[in-house]
Design an enzyme around this catalytic site. Structure first.
Site, PDB file in Angstrom:
ATOM      1  N   LYS A 124       3.320   1.325   2.818  1.00  0.00           N
ATOM      2  CA  LYS A 124       2.854   0.165   2.033  1.00  0.00           C
ATOM      3  C   LYS A 124       4.000  -0.545   1.315  1.00  0.00           C
ATOM      4  O   LYS A 124       4.078  -1.778   1.320  1.00  0.00           O
ATOM      5  CB  LYS A 124       1.815   0.618   0.995  1.00  0.00           C
ATOM      6  CG  LYS A 124       0.511   1.108   1.582  1.00  0.00           C
ATOM      7  CD  LYS A 124      -0.489   1.451   0.492  1.00  0.00           C
ATOM      8  CE  LYS A 124      -0.110   2.679  -0.310  1.00  0.00           C
ATOM      9  NZ  LYS A 124      -0.110   3.919   0.475  1.00  0.00           N
ATOM     10  N   THR A 125       4.862   0.226   0.671  1.00  0.00           N
ATOM     11  CA  THR A 125       5.918  -0.396  -0.123  1.00  0.00           C
ATOM     12  C   THR A 125       6.894  -1.170   0.752  1.00  0.00           C
ATOM     13  O   THR A 125       7.235  -2.324   0.463  1.00  0.00           O
ATOM     14  CB  THR A 125       6.668   0.668  -0.947  1.00  0.00           C
ATOM     15  OG1 THR A 125       5.756   1.268  -1.871  1.00  0.00           O
ATOM     16  CG2 THR A 125       7.817   0.051  -1.715  1.00  0.00           C
ATOM     17  N   GLU A 168       0.586  -4.260  -2.882  1.00  0.00           N
ATOM     18  CA  GLU A 168       0.164  -2.995  -2.301  1.00  0.00           C
ATOM     19  C   GLU A 168      -1.254  -2.683  -2.750  1.00  0.00           C
ATOM     20  O   GLU A 168      -1.622  -2.941  -3.899  1.00  0.00           O
ATOM     21  CB  GLU A 168       1.079  -1.864  -2.751  1.00  0.00           C
ATOM     22  CG  GLU A 168       2.485  -1.938  -2.212  1.00  0.00           C
ATOM     23  CD  GLU A 168       3.280  -0.696  -2.578  1.00  0.00           C
ATOM     24  OE1 GLU A 168       2.744   0.415  -2.434  1.00  0.00           O
ATOM     25  OE2 GLU A 168       4.427  -0.861  -3.013  1.00  0.00           O
TER      26      GLU A 168
END
Length: 472
Positions: A124-125, A168
């Site tokens: 996600k990051t 996110e």
């Protein structure tokens, strides 16, 4: 929330990466903010320099002080670890102040934007960082809130000039369900955070529930190479006929397809094909997982009819997100990287990426398990992933929010590694790696805990070792 200029928002856990992102955005949007954290980290001074009242150490009296200054907040925003039982949080509850979880505050900050939410068990990051970078390169300056600082910008949040908002969507505690996105990027889905969900089925379900939250006529972008993401996409096609569902991956059936991937120096390049058009994409970061992350980011640009060539050029200069295969230094040809990987799939991907740039040299890893429950659940899988390294050293478990579980120690992983792996203190592990590393080797510090501090210590130890080796 009220008019921005009338709002006074107090953040508990203000220095944390998630809370600080929300605080940065709300301060930039014109709200009056204050905050408390247990640690006096540099970000607290940054907020104070921009006019925020800040405190180190949680106390009920902090609210009294704000009240005396005429700054008693309308809203309290708290991280998950600064809620029930926290003296400042409980004082706010007694005063009847409005209490929001970090994700609820972020959802309110998203108001009026087209939200691009990056979800998935892993990636996600990096994917949200790449998406923000590519959009900026394509002159679609988005607001963004990301779970790590972008190395190039030095911040984890930014208020942009367009109505796009990249964020996110964290599944660890189900808080992703607070968002109503226009576009969802789904990188992968597999069991994790079973201390919260209890069963793998519940993990899969939360991503379906999140897909159900996409606005009508919105878009789901998913990785066709991942069975969990593909299953969620199949559910979406059956239950959300109003959605645009787009797949990306190495799979020949993907709408946006990667091919011809190869390592280049410490990075890689690949071909991205959308319809009849192909683009050459070059990244500074190695690893197939990062190629997929970049494809997901460019898929967002494709959906928005943005300039893919400009976005690709932006990714070519992308320096990464903090703690995502982050380069810390090189000594006598020995390179040191740090990565946040804390799930077996992530550890495997990081070691494969390291192998792609190590060539014939060795890959050596210092791994710190994160959480007793995750160690208990995935000990065998962690061991199998760590066997990809030529040398593995294990640190004791980083407990984070958990109490110990009887019988669950780092040895559960170490004893399952076929070639064997010692469990050492951080100091001893750094010393051993520095002594054994040879020119050309790739050294990794891996885990979601304080193992990250070992990366710089390792560079220093290598410098000392080789200086002494030169007779100094």
């Amino acid at each position: 929330m009220k008019n921005n200029q009338q709002e006074r928002i107090h953040f508990l856990g203000m220095a944390g990466v998630g809370v600080s992102a929300v605080a940065r955005i709300m301060q930039a949007q014109g709200r009056t903010i204050s905050g408390t954290d247990a640690k006096d980290l540099p970000v607290m001074s940054e907020f104070a320099a921009r006019g925020a009242v800040t405190y180190i150490g949680y106390r009920a009296e902090n609210l009294d002080d704000l009240d005396a200054k005429g700054l008693l907040p309308n809203v309290i925003v708290a991280s998950s670890i600064a809620q029930d039982g926290n003296p400042e949080y409980e004082a706010a509850r007694r005063r009847g102040l409005r209490l929001l979880h970090r994700s609820q505050a972020l959802a309110e900050a998203m108001s009026g934007h087209r939200v691009i939410a990056v979800a998935g068990t892993h990636g996600k990051t990096t994917t949200s960082s790449m998406t923000a970078t590519a959009l900026r390169a394509a002159e679609l300056d988005p607001t963004f809130a990301i779970g790590a600082n972008l190395v190039d910008l030095g911040v984890n949040a930014h208020v942009g000039s367009t109505d796009l908002f990249v964020a996110e969507a964290d599944e660890s505690d189900g808080s992703l369900l607070n968002y109503t996105p226009t576009i969802v990027v789904l990188t992968n889905v597999e069991p994790d955070h079973l201390d919260h969900y209890g069963t793998p089925e519940a993990v899969y379900q939360v991503f379906k529930d999140f897909t159900a939250k996409i606005v009508p006529d919105g878009t789901l972008i998913y990785c066709t190479d991942d069975p969990g993401a593909s299953s969620t996409a199949a559910w979406a096609r059956e239950h959300r006929s109003d959605l645009n569902v787009i797949g990306y991956g190495f799979d020949a059936a993907a709408d946006i397809r990667l091919s011809d991937a190869k390592a280049v120096n410490t990075g890689q390049e690949f071909t991205l094909t959308t319809g009849e058009t192909s683009h050459q994409v070059r990244l500074q970061m190695p690893g197939q997982h990062n190629a997929l992350n970049a494809a997901a980011a460019l898929a967002v640009l494709s959906v928005l009819d943005a300039n893919l060539e400009a976005g690709s050029q932006g990714l070519a200069g992308f320096g990464g997100a903090a703690r995502r295969f982050q380069f810390h230094g090189e000594v006598q040809g020995i390179r040191v990287f740090d990565d946040y990987a804390h799930h077996p799939t992530e550890v495997r991907a990081v070691l494969q990426a390291a192998r792609s740039i190590a060539g014939a040299a060795a890959v050596r890893v210092l791994f710190q398990p994160h959480l007793f429950s995750r160690t208990q659940e995935f000990a065998a899988e962690f061991a199998a992933a760590l066997e990809l390294a030529d040398e593995a050293i294990i640190l004791p478990i980083y407990p984070a929010r958990e109490d110990p579980i009887p019988g669950v120690t780092a040895e559960l992983i170490a004893h399952k590694i076929g070639s064997g792996a010692p469990v050492l203190t951080a100091e001893a592990a750094v010393a051993q790696l520095a002594q054994q590393a040879q020119p050309g080797d790739v050294l990794l510090t891996v885990g979601a805990g304080d193992v990250t501090y070992c990366a710089d210590h390792l560079v220093t130890a290598l410098e000392d070792h080789h200086s002494h080796g030169d007779g100094r």
